[in-house]
Design a protein around this motif. Structure first.
Motif, mmCIF file in Angstrom:
data_model
loop_
_atom_site.group_PDB
_atom_site.id
_atom_site.type_symbol
_atom_site.label_atom_id
_atom_site.label_comp_id
_atom_site.label_asym_id
_atom_site.label_seq_id
_atom_site.Cartn_x
_atom_site.Cartn_y
_atom_site.Cartn_z
ATOM 1 N N PHE A 1 0.825 -1.217 0.000
ATOM 2 C CA PHE A 1 0.000 0.000 0.000
ATOM 3 C C PHE A 1 0.858 1.265 0.000
ATOM 4 N N ASP A 2 1.949 1.247 0.764
ATOM 5 C CA ASP A 2 2.732 2.461 1.010
ATOM 6 C C ASP A 2 3.368 3.045 -0.249
ATOM 7 N N THR A 3 3.510 2.228 -1.304
ATOM 8 C CA THR A 3 4.191 2.709 -2.509
ATOM 9 C C THR A 3 3.227 3.201 -3.586
ATOM 10 N N VAL A 4 1.929 3.171 -3.318
ATOM 11 C CA VAL A 4 0.936 3.493 -4.341
ATOM 12 C C VAL A 4 0.503 4.960 -4.229
ATOM 13 N N PRO A 5 0.476 5.704 -5.339
ATOM 14 C CA PRO A 5 0.037 7.110 -5.321
ATOM 15 C C PRO A 5 -1.496 7.206 -5.251
ATOM 16 N N ILE A 6 -2.020 7.438 -4.068
ATOM 17 C CA ILE A 6 -3.462 7.394 -3.852
ATOM 18 C C ILE A 6 -4.191 8.453 -4.682
ATOM 19 N N GLU A 7 -3.639 9.654 -4.784
ATOM 20 C CA GLU A 7 -4.337 10.698 -5.532
ATOM 21 C C GLU A 7 -4.467 10.329 -7.007
ATOM 22 N N ASP A 8 -3.476 9.634 -7.544
ATOM 23 C CA ASP A 8 -3.593 9.179 -8.930
ATOM 24 C C ASP A 8 -4.763 8.211 -9.080
ATOM 25 N N LEU A 9 -4.932 7.318 -8.106
ATOM 26 C CA LEU A 9 -6.036 6.364 -8.168
ATOM 27 C C LEU A 9 -7.385 7.062 -8.016
ATOM 28 N N MET A 10 -7.443 8.103 -7.217
ATOM 29 C CA MET A 10 -8.675 8.878 -7.096
ATOM 30 C C MET A 10 -9.073 9.452 -8.452
ATOM 31 N N LYS A 11 -8.109 10.031 -9.150
ATOM 32 C CA LYS A 11 -8.374 10.596 -10.481
ATOM 33 C C LYS A 11 -8.799 9.498 -11.453
ATOM 34 N N ASN A 12 -8.128 8.353 -11.382
ATOM 35 C CA ASN A 12 -8.460 7.256 -12.293
ATOM 36 C C ASN A 12 -9.895 6.789 -12.103
ATOM 37 N N ALA A 13 -10.314 6.681 -10.848
ATOM 38 C CA ALA A 13 -11.675 6.221 -10.581
ATOM 39 C C ALA A 13 -12.700 7.205 -11.132
ATOM 40 N N VAL A 14 -12.412 8.484 -11.026
ATOM 41 C CA VAL A 14 -13.303 9.508 -11.569
ATOM 42 C C VAL A 14 -13.410 9.365 -13.089
ATOM 43 N N ILE A 15 -12.279 9.197 -13.750
ATOM 44 C CA ILE A 15 -12.284 9.068 -15.213
ATOM 45 C C ILE A 15 -12.960 7.770 -15.632
ATOM 46 N N MET A 16 -12.662 6.679 -14.942
ATOM 47 C CA MET A 16 -13.303 5.404 -15.240
ATOM 48 C C MET A 16 -14.820 5.521 -15.101
ATOM 49 N N ALA A 17 -15.278 6.159 -14.039
ATOM 50 C CA ALA A 17 -16.715 6.322 -13.824
ATOM 51 C C ALA A 17 -17.344 7.134 -14.943
ATOM 52 N N SER A 18 -16.667 8.197 -15.360
ATOM 53 C CA SER A 18 -17.209 9.050 -16.409
ATOM 54 C C SER A 18 -17.273 8.328 -17.741
ATOM 55 N N PHE A 19 -16.219 7.607 -18.095
ATOM 56 C CA PHE A 19 -16.223 6.856 -19.354
ATOM 57 C C PHE A 19 -17.322 5.805 -19.353
ATOM 58 N N ALA A 20 -17.459 5.076 -18.241
ATOM 59 C CA ALA A 20 -18.502 4.056 -18.164
ATOM 60 C C ALA A 20 -19.887 4.690 -18.281
ATOM 61 N N TYR A 21 -20.087 5.812 -17.596
ATOM 62 C CA TYR A 21 -21.381 6.482 -17.633
ATOM 63 C C TYR A 21 -21.721 6.945 -19.049
ATOM 64 N N HIS A 22 -20.795 7.620 -19.700
ATOM 65 C CA HIS A 22 -21.089 8.145 -21.030
ATOM 66 C C HIS A 22 -21.288 7.022 -22.049
ATOM 67 N N ALA A 23 -20.499 5.949 -21.923
ATOM 68 C CA ALA A 23 -20.702 4.808 -22.821
ATOM 69 C C ALA A 23 -22.070 4.179 -22.609
ATOM 70 N N ALA A 24 -22.570 4.251 -21.384
ATOM 71 C CA ALA A 24 -23.873 3.675 -21.075
ATOM 72 C C ALA A 24 -25.026 4.584 -21.464
ATOM 73 N N MET A 25 -24.748 5.850 -21.779
ATOM 74 C CA MET A 25 -25.815 6.816 -22.029
ATOM 75 C C MET A 25 -26.002 7.171 -23.497
ATOM 76 N N VAL A 26 -24.976 7.055 -24.337
ATOM 77 C CA VAL A 26 -25.104 7.494 -25.727
ATOM 78 C C VAL A 26 -26.137 6.636 -26.463
ATOM 79 N N ASP A 27 -26.695 7.213 -27.514
ATOM 80 C CA ASP A 27 -27.750 6.509 -28.243
ATOM 81 C C ASP A 27 -27.258 5.212 -28.869
ATOM 82 N N GLU A 28 -26.052 5.253 -29.429
ATOM 83 C CA GLU A 28 -25.527 4.087 -30.126
ATOM 84 C C GLU A 28 -24.433 3.426 -29.291
#
Length: 542
Positions: free
Chosen positions: A504-531
């Motif tokens: 755990f001690d070697t992992v950049p937590i803030e980077d993972l926070m950003k990644n989760a936000v981007i992952m959530a947004s990509f999943a959401y938009h892919a789930a919402m577009v018409d096609e």
């Protein structure tokens, strides 16, 4: 850093597409449709939902707590081990706590018997005392108690080498590999991030490379040597077993302080058999500086004595390996699916915080964010935590085969789920922040992803590369023509994937926070577009 646009002439673009598309039969050709656009003809982004995702993921993040529990409490998760069984049970309950539905463990293959390490202790006794760092290789037996042993160099590489050691190594600890070469550049330069020029080169590399073997798995599980006199790893081990050695020592890590060890040679062939495991000999991987010290002493002609004890737990019956799945149900397009995932399995010498507990934490946090903001996706968002990835993508390959079929095989064909699948987004490759995305040679998603990345330029999410990457769980999807993507992540120093140093001690937590936000947004938009997300144009092999 600034984003870099890539100008491609129509002629070059057609050439790129024509030369890189050749995986599916004609019946699997997919018509490309336009993504959902706003009145100005641009790909739509729901900025209000993005704001909610950012606020929840950056101001109320739970990712550090999730990662800490998995690394500090659950620990290592070798596929089909007792530890993995416990961790998967936790994952199912965690998905339920987040609010996902359809949570389950989906078996995918008979994987042999379980194997867990209980205890390991190794000490140099003579000519000087030193506690040493080592870990047993998976799917090997223990030592049947504490053993005091004499060490000998027995680095056999050819059939001729065997003759010199026959009858001379019974009951000994054999040093089976050459001295490890320590990479001192890690002290001098660390692991530098990609600079602006390197990122620009990734964006401008518009011609896909020719197909070839997977670079990681071909090294981990190499083909037999062409020279018949050169021994395979399984043949070397068989010789040590026949000669009655007490324990095999090895060192394949060039990292100071790091032990790198995987599984018994031949374990994939015998499907992690209990009989094959118990009839083998203990194998212990040792940190390079400790191993090299023993090797140098023996070369001086000075005896080396060791104390070794290894205790392992072995299952008694063949069991099924499983993936863990859960869903955020869709609404009007619920029969269509967007997937996000990461491999849950690890090697066994550490909790493997970077590879790939960090990816699992990101995926669970992305799902938590979407549930926390009350997102109601049109398509179902399915979360997959894979098993058997480290041994060769077993879990994801089996899932793809079962749920989607294989359009490249006329005897199998495709399933209805193949037609209703939209996209899969994966995290592996360590805990570094997302700096872009690999298109896997799918030009049809470039403008879509460019739009979805815009809200995250301030996080450094700016680079789109046509290139593809392998060795992880999006590959089985991509191989059958389904849109599947790995994010382009920053290189991160200090982590020790596949070693005893991945905590755990070697992992950049803030980077993972950003990644989760981007992952959530990509999943959401892919789930919402018409096609659904457009697929690569493909043509059959001649």
């Amino acid at each position: 850093m600034r984003s870099h646009s890539v100008l491609i002439s129509p002629t070059l673009l057609l050439s790129v597409i024509a030369t890189s598309l050749s995986v599916l039969p004609l019946g699997a050709l997919t018509q490309v449709t336009s993504p959902q656009e706003n009145a100005g003809g641009e790909v739509a982004v729901d900025w209000d939902v993005v704001a909610q995702i950012r606020e929840e993921g950056l101001q109320r993040s739970q990712i550090a707590n999730t990662l800490s529990y998995m690394t500090d409490v659950l620990g290592a998760r070798l596929t089909n081990s007792i530890a993995m069984d416990n961790a998967q049970r936790w994952a199912v309950e965690e998905m339920k706590r987040i609010g996902m539905t359809g949570t389950n463990r989906e078996p995918f293959m008979e994987y042999g018997v379980s194997w867990d390490n209980e205890y390991v202790s190794i000490h140099l006794l003579e000519p000087d005392y030193q506690p040493m760092v080592g870990y047993p290789i998976a799917h090997t037996p223990g030592t049947n108690g504490k053993q005091e042993l004499q060490a000998v160099i027995a680095d056999v590489r050819t059939r001729q080498d065997l003759e010199t050691l026959e009858g001379k190594i019974r009951g000994m600890a054999v040093l089976s590999t050459p001295p490890a070469i320590i990479d001192l550049s890690r002290f001098e330069t660390g692991t530098p991030r990609r600079n602006a020029q390197e990122m620009r080169e990734l964006a401008e590399a518009v011609v896909p490379p020719p197909p070839g073997p997977d670079p990681y798995f071909s090294r981990l599980y190499p083909d037999p040597p062409q020279n018949p006199d050169v021994l395979t790893a399984a043949e070397r081990l068989a010789f040590y077993v026949k000669e009655g050695v007490a324990v095999v020592l090895e060192s394949s890590s060039g990292w100071p302080g790091a032990v790198r060890g995987f599984a018994r040679p031949g374990a994939k062939i015998d499907l992690w058999s209990r009989d094959a495991t118990m009839s083998s000999v203990p194998i212990v991987a040792v940190t390079p500086e400790h191993y090299n010290r023993m090797y140098r002493i023996l070369r001086r002609g000075i005896p080396v004595s060791l104390e070794v004890e290894v205790r392992n737990t072995h299952g008694t019956s063949v069991e099924q390996a499983s993936n863990v799945l859960g869903e955020i149900p869709g609404t009007d397009l619920a029969q269509e699916v967007v997937m996000i995932g990461a491999h849950f399995d690890t090697w066994h010498a550490s909790p493997n915080a970077s590879d790939n507990t960090s990816g699992v934490a990101v995926v669970l946090e992305a799902a938590r964010i979407l549930k926390a903001i009350g997102a109601e996706p049109r398509r179902t968002i399915r979360v997959a935590l894979w098993s058997g990835e480290e041994q060769g993508l077993y879990g994801s390959r089996a899932y793809v085969r079962e749920h989607f079929g294989n359009p490249n095989d006329t005897n199998i064909g495709t399933t209805p789920e193949y037609e209703t699948f939209s996209a899969y987004f994966n995290q592996d490759y360590g805990p570094g922040q997302y700096r872009g995305i690999w298109l896997q040679e799918n030009e049809h998603v470039r403008q879509i992803f460019k739009a979805w990345m815009e809200p995250f330029h301030d996080m450094g999410m700016t680079t789109i590369s046509l290139q593809g990457v392998g060795s992880t769980d999006h590959v089985p999807f991509d191989n059958i023509g389904l849109p599947a993507f790995q994010f382009l992540q920053a290189r991160v120093g200090g982590t020790g994937g596949h070693t005893n140093l991945d905590f755990f001690d070697t992992v950049p937590i803030e980077d993972l926070m950003k990644n989760a936000v981007i992952m959530a947004s990509f999943a959401y938009h892919a789930a919402m577009v018409d096609e659904r997300i457009p697929r690569k144009h493909t043509i059959p092999h001649n």
